[in-house]
Design an enzyme around this catalytic site. Structure first.
Site, short mmCIF file in Angstrom:
data_model
loop_
_atom_site.label_atom_id
_atom_site.label_comp_id
_atom_site.label_asym_id
_atom_site.label_seq_id
_atom_site.Cartn_x
_atom_site.Cartn_y
_atom_site.Cartn_z
N GLY A 55 20.35 28.30 11.93
CA GLY A 55 20.02 27.60 10.69
C GLY A 55 19.00 26.51 10.96
O GLY A 55 18.76 26.15 12.12
N GLN A 60 14.91 18.56 9.40
CA GLN A 60 14.70 18.65 10.86
C GLN A 60 13.24 18.86 11.24
O GLN A 60 12.87 18.65 12.39
CB GLN A 60 15.55 19.79 11.44
CG GLN A 60 17.04 19.53 11.35
CD GLN A 60 17.83 20.72 11.84
OE1 GLN A 60 18.08 21.66 11.07
NE2 GLN A 60 18.22 20.71 13.09
N CYS A 101 23.22 21.85 17.62
CA CYS A 101 22.17 21.47 16.65
C CYS A 101 20.84 21.49 17.38
O CYS A 101 20.72 20.97 18.49
CB CYS A 101 22.46 20.07 16.11
SG CYS A 101 21.25 19.50 14.90
N LEU A 102 19.83 22.08 16.73
CA LEU A 102 18.51 22.16 17.37
C LEU A 102 17.89 20.76 17.52
O LEU A 102 17.00 20.57 18.33
CB LEU A 102 17.58 23.07 16.55
CG LEU A 102 18.05 24.52 16.44
CD1 LEU A 102 17.15 25.32 15.52
CD2 LEU A 102 18.14 25.19 17.82
N HIS A 143 26.89 22.42 7.81
CA HIS A 143 26.11 21.68 8.81
C HIS A 143 24.70 21.38 8.26
O HIS A 143 24.20 20.26 8.36
CB HIS A 143 26.05 22.52 10.09
CG HIS A 143 25.21 21.96 11.19
ND1 HIS A 143 25.74 21.51 12.38
CD2 HIS A 143 23.86 21.81 11.31
CE1 HIS A 143 24.77 21.09 13.17
NE2 HIS A 143 23.61 21.27 12.55
N GLU A 144 24.07 22.40 7.66
CA GLU A 144 22.69 22.23 7.15
C GLU A 144 22.67 21.32 5.92
O GLU A 144 21.72 20.54 5.74
CB GLU A 144 22.05 23.59 6.83
CG GLU A 144 21.99 24.58 7.97
CD GLU A 144 21.39 24.02 9.25
OE1 GLU A 144 20.58 23.08 9.19
OE2 GLU A 144 21.76 24.52 10.33
N HIS A 147 22.50 17.85 6.98
CA HIS A 147 21.14 17.41 7.35
C HIS A 147 20.39 16.91 6.12
O HIS A 147 19.67 15.90 6.18
CB HIS A 147 20.35 18.57 7.97
CG HIS A 147 20.59 18.77 9.44
ND1 HIS A 147 20.40 17.77 10.36
CD2 HIS A 147 20.96 19.88 10.14
CE1 HIS A 147 20.66 18.24 11.58
NE2 HIS A 147 21.01 19.51 11.47
#
Ligand code: K1U
Ligand code: ZN
Length: 186
Positions: A55, A60, A101-102, A143-144, A147
């Site tokens: 994702g 991000q 997480c990226l 999670h997204e 963000h």
């Protein structure tokens, strides 16, 4: 003479790394699902697939609009775009699961999330759709969506863990920059 068809120019976007303060920006609604948003979604998919993520939120990549791309499939062939997403229902049942997480490379830890959610969002045609999600998809959506609210998963961890992660990533970033500077000077 043969002239090849022009190919769309695609490029990966830079992913902000924690503790970059821009990760705490609250995203604004997408005003219109137009060519700019379709191009941004395509670039976000390219960035997510290249980074081997499941994702990616626009936050991000330093775009503060409510846009998420997701693909939790093994074959990486089930892309999902959520524009102006809203969670309309979440199960009372919760589960503690490992997250990554990226924007927080190399760090994995447990976060408690609802096991199922319903989410309403526009697709790339500007159509309003409802998705019922379970398992990894439900976790990834939550999670997204965090963000987009400026929240990073490490904020669910204890202050001690979070500070250790911050220190580690700041040092890692400094080392990466030093290495890049040296490589440029060579
Ligand atoms: O938001 C992101 O940075 C993407 C993130 C999504 C995510 C992973 C795991 C749980 C919740 C949300 C990632 O893709 S991290 C890298 C990854 O592929 C991964 C990590 C742990 C489990 C499964 C996948
Ligand atoms: Zn993340």
């Amino acid at each position: 003479m043969f002239f090849p068809e022009p190919r769309p120019v695609m490029s990966s976007l830079a992913i902000l790394r924690y503790p970059d303060p821009r990760l705490h920006t609250v995203a604004q609604p997408v005003a219109a699902v137009d060519a700019r948003i379709r191009e941004l979604a395509a670039q976000m998919f390219e960035t997510m697939y290249e980074a081997k993520g499941i994702g990616l939120a626009a936050t991000q990549v330093n775009v503060h609009e409510r846009l998420i791309v997701i693909d939790v499939s093994e074959e990486r062939d089930q892309p999902m775009v959520l524009i102006n997403p809203e969670i309309t229902w979440a199960s009372d049942e919760k589960r503690l699961g490992e997250e990554g997480c990226l924007s927080v490379p190399g760090i994995y830890d447990g976060v408690e999330r609802a096991t199922s959610v319903k989410v309403q969002a526009l697709d790339l045609d500007g159509q309003l759709r409802t998705h019922q999600a379970e398992g990894m998809l439900a976790v990834c959506i939550q999670h997204e969506m965090d963000h987009l609210l400026g929240k990073v998963f490490v904020e669910y961890l204890s202050p001690l863990k979070r500070n250790r992660i911050k220190t580690k990533l700041v040092k890692q970033q400094r080392d990466d920059e030093r290495y890049a500077d040296k490589a440029r000077a060579r």
